[in-house]
Scaffold this active site. Structure first.
Site, short mmCIF file in Angstrom:
data_model
loop_
_atom_site.label_atom_id
_atom_site.label_comp_id
_atom_site.label_asym_id
_atom_site.label_seq_id
_atom_site.Cartn_x
_atom_site.Cartn_y
_atom_site.Cartn_z
N ASN A 63 5.57 -3.21 -99.88
CA ASN A 63 4.88 -2.04 -99.31
C ASN A 63 4.60 -1.04 -100.43
O ASN A 63 4.90 -1.30 -101.58
CB ASN A 63 5.74 -1.43 -98.19
N LYS A 122 8.51 -23.23 -103.60
CA LYS A 122 7.48 -23.88 -104.42
C LYS A 122 6.17 -23.13 -104.28
O LYS A 122 5.92 -22.47 -103.26
CB LYS A 122 7.32 -25.34 -104.02
N LYS A 134 14.42 6.81 -83.04
CA LYS A 134 15.18 6.14 -84.12
C LYS A 134 16.53 6.81 -84.34
O LYS A 134 17.51 6.15 -84.65
CB LYS A 134 14.38 6.13 -85.43
N LYS A 178 19.49 4.18 -83.86
CA LYS A 178 20.20 3.78 -85.08
C LYS A 178 21.49 4.56 -85.27
O LYS A 178 22.15 4.44 -86.30
CB LYS A 178 19.28 3.94 -86.29
N1 CTP Z 1 15.48 0.38 -92.32
C1 CTP Z 1 16.57 -0.39 -92.62
N2 CTP Z 1 16.50 -1.76 -92.52
C2 CTP Z 1 15.37 -2.36 -92.13
C3 CTP Z 1 14.24 -1.58 -91.78
C4 CTP Z 1 14.33 -0.20 -91.91
O1 CTP Z 1 17.60 0.15 -92.99
N3 CTP Z 1 15.34 -3.68 -92.06
C5 CTP Z 1 15.62 1.84 -92.42
C6 CTP Z 1 14.62 2.51 -93.35
O2 CTP Z 1 15.13 2.65 -94.68
C7 CTP Z 1 14.44 3.87 -92.71
C8 CTP Z 1 14.69 3.63 -91.24
O3 CTP Z 1 15.36 2.37 -91.15
O4 CTP Z 1 15.42 4.78 -93.17
C9 CTP Z 1 13.47 3.57 -90.38
O5 CTP Z 1 12.59 2.61 -90.94
P1 CTP Z 1 11.21 2.32 -90.25
O6 CTP Z 1 10.54 1.16 -90.95
O7 CTP Z 1 10.42 3.58 -90.06
O8 CTP Z 1 11.66 1.89 -88.79
P2 CTP Z 1 11.99 0.51 -88.17
O9 CTP Z 1 13.33 0.59 -87.58
O10 CTP Z 1 11.78 -0.59 -89.17
O11 CTP Z 1 10.97 0.45 -87.00
P3 CTP Z 1 9.36 0.34 -87.07
O12 CTP Z 1 9.01 -0.26 -88.41
O13 CTP Z 1 9.04 -0.52 -85.92
O14 CTP Z 1 8.87 1.75 -86.94
#
Ligand code: CTP
Length: 393
Positions: free
Chosen positions: A209, A288, A336, A340
């Site tokens: 990304n 591969k 979130k 979380k």
């Molecule tokens: N994050 C994480 N592990 C992942 C994905 C995200 O710890 N596999 C953390 C990111 O570092 C950030 C937070 O979760 O602090 C939110 O990430 P974000 O990508 O905005 O949310 P997602 O939970 O991945 O949900 P979505 O992408 O569907 O918005």
């Protein structure tokens, strides 16, 4: 950053003395009261007037200078100083300080100082490695004097080796660490994740990304400068990590997950500023290089949600996550915070000018259980401090 702080800069007779002018200028630009004391030999390399113009203060050379106002100058300066930095420091000044010799303004003032003294040796490699110099350095370290390691490279004498004074911006970091900001995070152990994770499709290609790591690095730097012990778990970043933080480099989301798991128990605050890839390829293509499009049979699986894991195991730690949204910023970010089990979500609206990836500014909304604080556009460094202010309060 250094308003109200007084630094004594000692400049001695190494050719690197020319770099001290840039250092003095950098500190002055941060509103520091910079007082340069030169040895007589240093004045052969760079003119005292250079420092006087750059700092606005009289440059002091001789203990018996008749032009200095009547007062016991070395004592008054030593009392006023928040820090002494001797850069460059010759073998001679190191030897004098280590052996209690005070025969000029610099060695006399250093002897009278109670504040931290930093010494940046700069000399020929053979001199630096001389056991007498090394033993003087060890002796001074045992008394609490701090040393800035010289770097390796082509020396002014033509030799290649260790003995170069680091660049002024690197030395200035020691001053910022010592004097900038209140040390309101001292004793805190902080983990910051930063940058972008990369998911390998095959040995050549990957999914990633746009994260550059700027926001995560700003938080790590701010926490370090406020006295915290910081571990930066860094994915791919476009910038160098800040100094004085422990850096753990990772590539994939799984690497980042493993690094966080192995570190988080030993922390008080965790800030997940990394853009973690949500999906990783699971196919033979990973091992591969694809030969044809039909070979590119990629199926994806979700990566472990690191923030969720530490949220579920947070005990008395403070947990901050980030949220990047293009719509329903507050609503989705607040979700979130709950899902979380985080204490704070820093929400970025990617549609706003000056926010998000790669910029030096950000537009953030800080969401906690009781508050939603919308902040105007500001530098990522300032945003980092605002986030930490709330975490600490
Ligand atoms: N994050 C994480 N592990 C992942 C994905 C995200 O710890 N596999 C953390 C990111 O570092 C950030 C937070 O979760 O602090 C939110 O990430 P974000 O990508 O905005 O949310 P997602 O939970 O991945 O949900 P979505 O992408 O569907 O918005």
């Amino acid at each position: 950053m250094l308003t109200g702080k007084t630094v004594i800069m000692g400049v001695t007779g190494s050719i690197a003395a020319y770099k001290a002018a840039t250092l003095a200028h950098m500190l002055k630009k941060q509103n520091c009261d910079v007082n340069v004391i030169m040895t007589k030999n240093a004045t052969e390399i760079i003119a005292p007037l250079t420092f006087e113009r750059l700092t606005g203060n009289k440059c002091i050379i001789d203990t018996f200078d008749k032009n200095i106002q009547y007062e016991v100058k070395h004592i008054s300066l030593a009392k006023k100083a928040d820090m002494v930095i001797i850069a460059p420091a010759t073998a001679n000044i190191i030897g004098k300080i280590a052996n209690g010799i005070a025969d000029d303004m610099l060695s006399t003032t250093v002897m009278a100082c109670r504040c931290p003294v930093y010494i940046s040796p700069a000399m020929n490699t053979s001199m630096y490695e001389n056991p007498i110099v090394q033993s003087n350095i060890e002796k001074l370290k045992s008394f609490g004097y701090k040393f800035i390691e010289p770097t390796e490279g082509l020396l002014a004498c033509g030799d290649i080796g260790k003995g170069k004074m680091p660049e002024p911006e690197d030395i200035a970091e020691y001053v910022y660490k010592e004097l900038a900001f209140n040390k309101d995070m001292s004793g805190k152990k902080v983990i910051v994740t930063s940058g972008a994770t990369m998911e390998a499709i095959d040995p050549v290609r990957y999914i990633t990304n746009h994260s550059t790591g700027k926001m995560g690095c700003a938080i790590a730097r701010a926490a370090m400068q406020r006295g915290a012990e910081v571990t930066l778990i860094a994915g791919h970043m476009d910038i160098a990590p800040p100094p004085f933080v422990k850096v753990i480099d990772v590539k994939s989301s799984e690497d980042m997950y493993n690094a966080v798991i192995s570190e988080y128990k030993n922390s008080n605050i965790i800030v997940m500023a990394a853009a973690v890839a949500d999906y990783t390829p699971v196919t033979a293509a990973k091992n591969k290089i694809k030969k044809s499009d039909s070979d590119m049979d990629i199926s994806l699986k979700r990566t472990n949600d690191i923030l969720k894991y530490i949220g579920e195991n947070k005990e008395d730690r403070y947990i901050c996550g980030f949220s990047m949204e293009t719509e329903n910023l507050i609503e989705n970010s607040a979700k979130k915070l709950k899902s979380k089990n985080a204490d704070m979500i820093v929400a970025n609206n990617l549609n706003v000018k000056g926010a998000g990836f790669g910029t030096d500014t950000n537009v953030i909304t800080i969401i906690t259980e009781n508050d939603t604080i919308e902040l105007p556009i500001m530098s990522k460094d300032e945003a980092a401090h605002r986030i930490l202010d709330i975490i600490i309060s």
